[in-house]
Scaffold this active site. Structure first.
Site, PDB file in Angstrom:
ATOM      1  N   HIS A  24       0.840  -1.207   0.000  1.00 17.86           N
ATOM      2  CA  HIS A  24       0.000   0.000   0.000  1.00 17.86           C
ATOM      3  C   HIS A  24       0.874   1.256   0.000  1.00 17.86           C
ATOM      4  CE1 HIS A  24      -3.067  -2.637   2.354  1.00 17.86           C
ATOM      5  NE2 HIS A  24      -3.562  -2.474   1.144  1.00 17.86           N
ATOM      6  N   LYS A  48     -17.224  -6.944   6.873  1.00 18.07           N
ATOM      7  CA  LYS A  48     -15.938  -7.614   7.108  1.00 18.07           C
ATOM      8  C   LYS A  48     -15.678  -7.700   8.608  1.00 18.07           C
ATOM      9  CE  LYS A  48     -13.411  -6.919   2.818  1.00 18.07           C
ATOM     10  NZ  LYS A  48     -12.183  -6.390   2.210  1.00 18.07           N
ATOM     11  N   ARG A  97      -2.139  -6.439  -8.367  1.00 14.36           N
ATOM     12  CA  ARG A  97      -1.030  -7.370  -8.129  1.00 14.36           C
ATOM     13  C   ARG A  97      -1.036  -8.525  -9.101  1.00 14.36           C
ATOM     14  NH1 ARG A  97      -2.935  -7.794  -2.057  1.00 14.36           N
ATOM     15  NH2 ARG A  97      -4.782  -7.368  -3.291  1.00 14.36           N
ATOM     16  N   SER A 135      -2.729  -7.624   3.194  1.00 15.38           N
ATOM     17  CA  SER A 135      -2.968  -7.469   4.629  1.00 15.38           C
ATOM     18  C   SER A 135      -3.269  -8.831   5.267  1.00 15.38           C
ATOM     19  CB  SER A 135      -4.137  -6.514   4.885  1.00 15.38           C
ATOM     20  OG  SER A 135      -3.839  -5.224   4.403  1.00 15.38           O
TER      21      SER A 135
HETATM   22  P1  ADP Z   1      -9.745  -3.900  -0.416  1.00 11.67           P
HETATM   23  O1  ADP Z   1     -10.413  -4.639   0.719  1.00 11.67           O
HETATM   24  O2  ADP Z   1     -10.514  -2.739  -0.945  1.00 11.67           O
HETATM   25  O3  ADP Z   1      -9.168  -4.765  -1.506  1.00 11.67           O
HETATM   26  P2  ADP Z   1      -7.041  -3.545   0.504  1.00 11.67           P
HETATM   27  O4  ADP Z   1      -6.589  -2.758   1.676  1.00 11.67           O
HETATM   28  O5  ADP Z   1      -6.822  -5.017   0.549  1.00 11.67           O
HETATM   29  O6  ADP Z   1      -8.551  -3.176   0.337  1.00 11.67           O
HETATM   30  O7  ADP Z   1      -6.409  -2.962  -0.820  1.00 11.67           O
HETATM   31  C1  ADP Z   1      -6.610  -1.652  -1.254  1.00 11.67           C
HETATM   32  C2  ADP Z   1      -6.031  -1.489  -2.641  1.00 11.67           C
HETATM   33  O8  ADP Z   1      -4.624  -1.663  -2.595  1.00 11.67           O
HETATM   34  C3  ADP Z   1      -6.534  -2.488  -3.678  1.00 11.67           C
HETATM   35  O9  ADP Z   1      -6.625  -1.840  -4.935  1.00 11.67           O
HETATM   36  C4  ADP Z   1      -5.449  -3.539  -3.715  1.00 11.67           C
HETATM   37  O10 ADP Z   1      -5.406  -4.209  -4.967  1.00 11.67           O
HETATM   38  C5  ADP Z   1      -4.223  -2.676  -3.511  1.00 11.67           C
HETATM   39  N1  ADP Z   1      -3.092  -3.424  -2.938  1.00 11.67           N
HETATM   40  C6  ADP Z   1      -3.071  -4.182  -1.834  1.00 11.67           C
HETATM   41  N2  ADP Z   1      -1.855  -4.733  -1.638  1.00 11.67           N
HETATM   42  C7  ADP Z   1      -1.080  -4.330  -2.668  1.00 11.67           C
HETATM   43  C8  ADP Z   1       0.283  -4.584  -3.077  1.00 11.67           C
HETATM   44  N3  ADP Z   1       1.073  -5.397  -2.379  1.00 11.67           N
HETATM   45  N4  ADP Z   1       0.733  -3.990  -4.204  1.00 11.67           N
HETATM   46  C9  ADP Z   1      -0.098  -3.183  -4.932  1.00 11.67           C
HETATM   47  N5  ADP Z   1      -1.374  -2.912  -4.617  1.00 11.67           N
HETATM   48  C10 ADP Z   1      -1.871  -3.477  -3.507  1.00 11.67           C
END
Ligand code: ADP
Length: 167
Positions: A24, A48, A97, A135
């Protein structure tokens, strides 16, 4: 001719951020360079079962982005397009990703476009270093007291240790 003031380019990076990872952070850093203001918005999603409360997630995000002056932290419990209107933002930033991410993100982006065609979703490719990082992976490792030092900022590592100290 009267000088026209340029409207600031405001983008929103929405997500769960439970908790914020180095993946992130990489997107936040890169996106903040492309816009006048980047709002990192924690989705307050009742369906969630999060590890960190929305306030804890916001606080961690605030700490780890303190060095980025045009990044603002917020949360929302609404349709994203309504929240975008409220913030006068036109661009949604999402990270990709994998092909699996792409399919899901395409559906989300198309839905948001249908709800408000003024809103544009911009995708940023993951830094290959973090292509496996989520996460959920971080929480899984931390729950078994594994080392997450390479995956999250130090403040998040500390917060995870405290969460799992008595579990
Ligand atoms: P959500 O529950 O909306 O997917 P996340 O916190 O898991 O929320 O992710 C938010 C955004 O960040 C999403 O677009 C996800 O694809 C992106 N994201 C999460 N981890 C990574 C990573 N390691 N590299 C690039 N983008 C990421």
């Amino acid at each position: 001719m009267e000088h026209q003031r340029k409207t600031p380019r405001i983008a929103v990076y929405p997500g769960s951020f439970d908790p914020v990872t180095k993946g992130h952070m990489d997107i936040i850093q890169r996106a903040s360079r492309q816009f006048d203001k980047l709002i990192v918005a924690v989705l307050n999603n009742l369906s969630k079962n999060p590890l960190f409360t929305v306030d804890e997630r916001k606080e961690l995000l605030g700490t780890v982005t303190a060095h980025l002056p045009n990044v603002e932290i917020d949360s929302f419990r609404d349709l994203l397009v309504n929240y975008m209107d409220l913030k006068q933002a036109h661009v949604i930033v999402r990270g990709i990703r994998s092909v699996t991410d792409f399919e899901y993100e395409l559906q989300l982006a198309s839905t948001n476009h249908k709800l408000n065609s003024e809103v544009e979703t911009i995708f940023m490719m993951t830094n290959p270093k973090y292509s496996y990082l989520s996460s959920s992976v971080v929480k899984e490792i931390a729950s078994f007291h594994g080392d997450v030092g390479d995956l999250v900022p130090p403040e998040v590592e500390k917060a995870l240790k405290e969460k799992f100290a008595n579990r």
